[in-house]
Scaffold this motif. Structure first.
Motif, PDB file in Angstrom:
ATOM      1  N   ASP A 218      -9.047   7.920   1.236  1.00 35.94           N
ATOM      2  CA  ASP A 218      -9.707   8.765   1.853  1.00 35.94           C
ATOM      3  C   ASP A 218      -9.547   8.822   3.211  1.00 35.94           C
ATOM      4  OD1 ASP A 218     -12.209   9.565   3.629  1.00 35.94           O
ATOM      5  OD2 ASP A 218     -13.201   9.686   1.892  1.00 35.94           O
ATOM      6  N   PRO A 219      -9.107  10.218   3.890  1.00 43.31           N
ATOM      7  CA  PRO A 219      -8.674   9.843   5.240  1.00 43.31           C
ATOM      8  C   PRO A 219      -9.568   9.000   6.242  1.00 43.31           C
ATOM      9  CG  PRO A 219      -8.326  12.173   4.434  1.00 43.31           C
ATOM     10  CD  PRO A 219      -9.065  11.519   3.420  1.00 43.31           C
ATOM     11  N   GLU A 220     -10.732   9.254   6.128  1.00 45.47           N
ATOM     12  CA  GLU A 220     -11.942   8.543   7.036  1.00 45.47           C
ATOM     13  C   GLU A 220     -11.722   7.161   6.982  1.00 45.47           C
ATOM     14  OE1 GLU A 220     -16.675   8.263   7.673  1.00 45.47           O
ATOM     15  OE2 GLU A 220     -15.639  10.139   7.154  1.00 45.47           O
ATOM     16  N   VAL A 221     -11.665   6.659   5.485  1.00 45.77           N
ATOM     17  CA  VAL A 221     -11.472   5.063   5.315  1.00 45.77           C
ATOM     18  C   VAL A 221     -10.101   4.529   5.714  1.00 45.77           C
ATOM     19  CG1 VAL A 221     -11.416   3.701   3.336  1.00 45.77           C
ATOM     20  CG2 VAL A 221     -13.086   5.284   3.207  1.00 45.77           C
ATOM     21  N   ALA A 222      -9.226   5.545   5.565  1.00 49.75           N
ATOM     22  CA  ALA A 222      -7.755   4.936   6.057  1.00 49.75           C
ATOM     23  C   ALA A 222      -7.869   4.781   7.582  1.00 49.75           C
ATOM     24  CB  ALA A 222      -6.651   5.928   5.605  1.00 49.75           C
ATOM     25  N   GLU A 223      -8.377   5.786   8.364  1.00 46.79           N
ATOM     26  CA  GLU A 223      -8.643   5.643   9.666  1.00 46.79           C
ATOM     27  C   GLU A 223      -9.256   4.335  10.153  1.00 46.79           C
ATOM     28  OE1 GLU A 223      -7.665   6.484  13.505  1.00 46.79           O
ATOM     29  OE2 GLU A 223      -6.944   7.577  11.955  1.00 46.79           O
ATOM     30  N   LYS A 224     -10.538   4.148   9.216  1.00 47.37           N
ATOM     31  CA  LYS A 224     -11.435   2.707   9.843  1.00 47.37           C
ATOM     32  C   LYS A 224     -10.287   1.665   9.457  1.00 47.37           C
ATOM     33  CE  LYS A 224     -16.085   4.817   8.971  1.00 47.37           C
ATOM     34  NZ  LYS A 224     -17.033   4.568   8.098  1.00 47.37           N
ATOM     35  N   ALA A 225      -9.624   1.580   8.320  1.00 47.91           N
ATOM     36  CA  ALA A 225      -8.753   0.375   8.020  1.00 47.91           C
ATOM     37  C   ALA A 225      -7.567   0.256   9.015  1.00 47.91           C
ATOM     38  CB  ALA A 225      -8.294   0.503   6.574  1.00 47.91           C
TER      39      ALA A 225
ATOM     40  N   ILE B  99       0.924  -1.237   0.125  1.00 51.13           N
ATOM     41  CA  ILE B  99       0.169  -0.009  -0.092  1.00 51.13           C
ATOM     42  C   ILE B  99       0.871   1.382   0.098  1.00 51.13           C
ATOM     43  CG2 ILE B  99      -1.573   1.465   1.271  1.00 51.13           C
ATOM     44  CD1 ILE B  99      -3.093  -1.361   2.278  1.00 51.13           C
ATOM     45  N   ASN B 100       1.855   1.238   0.924  1.00 56.51           N
ATOM     46  CA  ASN B 100       2.936   2.437   0.784  1.00 56.51           C
ATOM     47  C   ASN B 100       3.484   2.651  -0.384  1.00 56.51           C
ATOM     48  OD1 ASN B 100       1.996   3.211   3.585  1.00 56.51           O
ATOM     49  ND2 ASN B 100       3.767   2.094   4.193  1.00 56.51           N
ATOM     50  N   GLN B 101       3.783   1.636  -1.102  1.00 51.69           N
ATOM     51  CA  GLN B 101       4.477   1.753  -2.484  1.00 51.69           C
ATOM     52  C   GLN B 101       3.554   2.229  -3.358  1.00 51.69           C
ATOM     53  OE1 GLN B 101       5.732  -2.313  -3.281  1.00 51.69           O
ATOM     54  NE2 GLN B 101       7.463  -2.162  -2.206  1.00 51.69           N
ATOM     55  N   GLN B 102       2.278   1.855  -3.299  1.00 52.32           N
ATOM     56  CA  GLN B 102       1.104   2.265  -4.314  1.00 52.32           C
ATOM     57  C   GLN B 102       0.952   3.793  -4.282  1.00 52.32           C
ATOM     58  OE1 GLN B 102       0.106   0.526  -6.945  1.00 52.32           O
ATOM     59  NE2 GLN B 102       1.865  -0.903  -6.257  1.00 52.32           N
ATOM     60  N   VAL B 103       0.970   4.199  -2.819  1.00 49.33           N
ATOM     61  CA  VAL B 103       0.459   5.561  -2.677  1.00 49.33           C
ATOM     62  C   VAL B 103       1.789   6.560  -2.854  1.00 49.33           C
ATOM     63  CG1 VAL B 103       0.255   7.252  -0.564  1.00 49.33           C
ATOM     64  CG2 VAL B 103      -0.983   4.974  -0.654  1.00 49.33           C
TER      65      VAL B 103
END
Length: 81
Positions: free
Chosen positions: A45-52, A33-37
């Protein structure tokens, strides 16, 4: 635990093997994920990232609890919940 070359860790106690496998799977997914970002191929999405992140933390806690209980859970799990 025994440290191995390359930063890997060999687990020498029963229930910790499942926990180690789960944590290694999470680490691999996180690196991807970090490589893709970083490459601009993925945005979160910050909210989705927080939930994950919260769900990933819950799964790590489940792994730790399982390891302490000596269970052999079916790890790694697919997805984050």
């Amino acid at each position: 635990m025994i440290d191995k070359p390359g930063g890997e860790v060999a687990v020498t106690q029963g229930g910790f093997e499942a926990a180690l496998e789960g944590l290694q799977a999470v680490r691999g997914k996180t690196q991807w994920i970090n490589q893709q970002v970083s490459a601009g191929k993925l945005s979160l999405d910050p909210e989705v990232a927080e939930k994950a992140a919260k769900r990933a933390e819950e799964e790590v806690q489940e792994l730790i609890s399982c390891a302490h209980a000596g269970c052999q859970a079916a790890w790694p799990r697919d997805g984050l919940g």
